[in-house]
Scaffold this active site. Structure first.
Site, PDB file in Angstrom:
ATOM      1  N   SER A 107       2.044   1.637  -0.721  1.00 40.67           N
ATOM      2  CA  SER A 107       3.506   1.612  -0.689  1.00 40.67           C
ATOM      3  C   SER A 107       4.030   2.442   0.491  1.00 40.67           C
ATOM      4  O   SER A 107       3.705   2.155   1.639  1.00 40.67           O
ATOM      5  CB  SER A 107       4.069   2.097  -2.032  1.00 40.67           C
ATOM      6  OG  SER A 107       5.448   1.859  -2.130  1.00 40.67           O
ATOM      7  N   ASP A 161       5.345  -8.438  -6.171  1.00 39.98           N
ATOM      8  CA  ASP A 161       5.829  -7.066  -5.941  1.00 39.98           C
ATOM      9  C   ASP A 161       7.358  -7.047  -5.974  1.00 39.98           C
ATOM     10  O   ASP A 161       8.016  -7.757  -5.211  1.00 39.98           O
ATOM     11  CB  ASP A 161       5.329  -6.582  -4.578  1.00 39.98           C
ATOM     12  CG  ASP A 161       5.467  -5.077  -4.382  1.00 39.98           C
ATOM     13  OD1 ASP A 161       6.401  -4.486  -4.955  1.00 39.98           O
ATOM     14  OD2 ASP A 161       4.638  -4.504  -3.660  1.00 39.98           O
ATOM     15  N   HIS A 193       3.681  -4.325  -7.994  1.00 35.94           N
ATOM     16  CA  HIS A 193       3.612  -3.164  -7.102  1.00 35.94           C
ATOM     17  C   HIS A 193       2.528  -2.208  -7.589  1.00 35.94           C
ATOM     18  O   HIS A 193       2.806  -1.168  -8.210  1.00 35.94           O
ATOM     19  CB  HIS A 193       4.975  -2.469  -7.051  1.00 35.94           C
ATOM     20  CG  HIS A 193       5.101  -1.485  -5.918  1.00 35.94           C
ATOM     21  ND1 HIS A 193       5.042  -1.852  -4.601  1.00 35.94           N
ATOM     22  CD2 HIS A 193       5.269  -0.127  -5.922  1.00 35.94           C
ATOM     23  CE1 HIS A 193       5.184  -0.786  -3.830  1.00 35.94           C
ATOM     24  NE2 HIS A 193       5.312   0.267  -4.610  1.00 35.94           N
TER      25      HIS A 193
END
Length: 217
Positions: A107, A161, A193
Site C-alpha cells: 500500500s 481493492d 486490499h
C-alpha cells in the site's frame, strides 16, 4: 556470516514494522536463509485523508480511496524517499552491494518502495509493490537515474481493492515502461486490499530469479 541479500519491507498506512515480522515465515526456500530482513516503522504524523489524525505514515495522503487521479503530496514523499535511501546507504556502507538490496512494501509502503528504488542513484536488486501506486507526478520519470532504470519492478495488485483502486495500480507500469523501466504486473482477481499467499509465493520465486538461485534451492 555476511547476508547474501537484504530486504527492506515498508508497511502500509497506520501499521508498524514489528507487526510485519511474521512475513518472513512465508519464505522457506533455502536461498532465503541468509537474507537479512529490515522492518522499519514510519514516523507518526497527521494524515489529511484521515481528518488530520495522528498515525504511522511514511508521507501525507490527500484522500482515500486512492484513484489514478488522486493528488500527490510530493514534498512528504521525497522526505520519505530520502529516509529509505539512508537505510539503503547504511547497508551499502556495511558491505552489501546495492544490487543485492530489495525494497518492498504494501500500500503506502509499496508506493514508497517504488519511488525510493527509481530515485536511487544505483541499480538495486529489485522493488516489489503490493497494492501500491505511483506517489509522484508523472514528470518524475525524467528524474530517474540511468542506473535506477535497470532495477526490476514487481507490481502485484488485487482487482477488488477498495482502498487503492486497481486502476491506480494499473496506471503505473505503462508510465514506467515509457521511462524504460522493466515492470512485471500481476493482477489478482477477487483480492481486496491485502496480500495473499499466492503473491508471497511469487515474490519468493522473483527473489530467487534476482539472486540467481536454483528453482529448488
Amino acid at each position: 556470516m555476511a547476508s547474501s541479500a537484504v530486504v527492506i519491507w515498508l508497511h502500509g498506512l497506520g501499521d508498524s514494522g514489528p507487526a510485519n515480522y511474521g512475513l518472513k515465515s512465508f519464505f522457506t526456500a533455502k536461498f532465503m536463509n541468509n537474507v537479512k530482513w529490515l522492518f522499519p516503522s514510519a514516523p507518526t504524523q497527521r494524515v489529511t485523508a484521515n481528518y488530520g489524525a495522528l498515525m504511522p505514515s511514511w508521507f501525507d495522503v490527500a484522500e482515500l480511496p486512492i484513484s489514478a487521479q488522486s493528488p500527490e503530496m510530493e514534498a512528504g514523499v521525497m522526505k520519505a524517499v530520502n529516509s529509505v535511501h539512508a537505510m539503503i546507504d547504511k547497508e551499502v556502507t556495511a558491505g552489501v552491494s546495492p544490487d543485492k538490496i530489495f525494497v518492498c512494501g504494501f500500500s503506502q509502503g509499496g508506493a514508497l518502495s517504488l519511488a525510493s528504488a527509481l530515485l536511487y542513484p544505483e541499480k538495486l536488486a529489485g522493488a516489489a509493490v503490493f497494492s501500491g501506486w505511483v506517489p509522484l507526478n508523472p514528470e518524475f520519470i525524467s528524474k530517474i537515474p540511468a542506473k535506477a532504470k535497470l532495477t526490476p519492478i514487481l507490481w502485484c495488485h488485487g482487482m477488488s481493492d477498495n482502498v487503492v483502486d486497481f486502476k491506480a495500480g494499473q496506471a503505473g507500469p505503462p508510465l514506467l515502461e515509457h521511462a524504460g523501466v522493466g515492470c512485471e504486473f500481476k493482477a489478482y482477481p477477487g483480492l481486496g486490499h491485502s496480500i495473499d499467499g499466492d503473491e508471497l509465493s511469487h515474490l519468493q520465486e522473483w527473489f530467487g530469479l534476482r539472486l540467481g538461485a536454483l528453482p529448488d534451492a
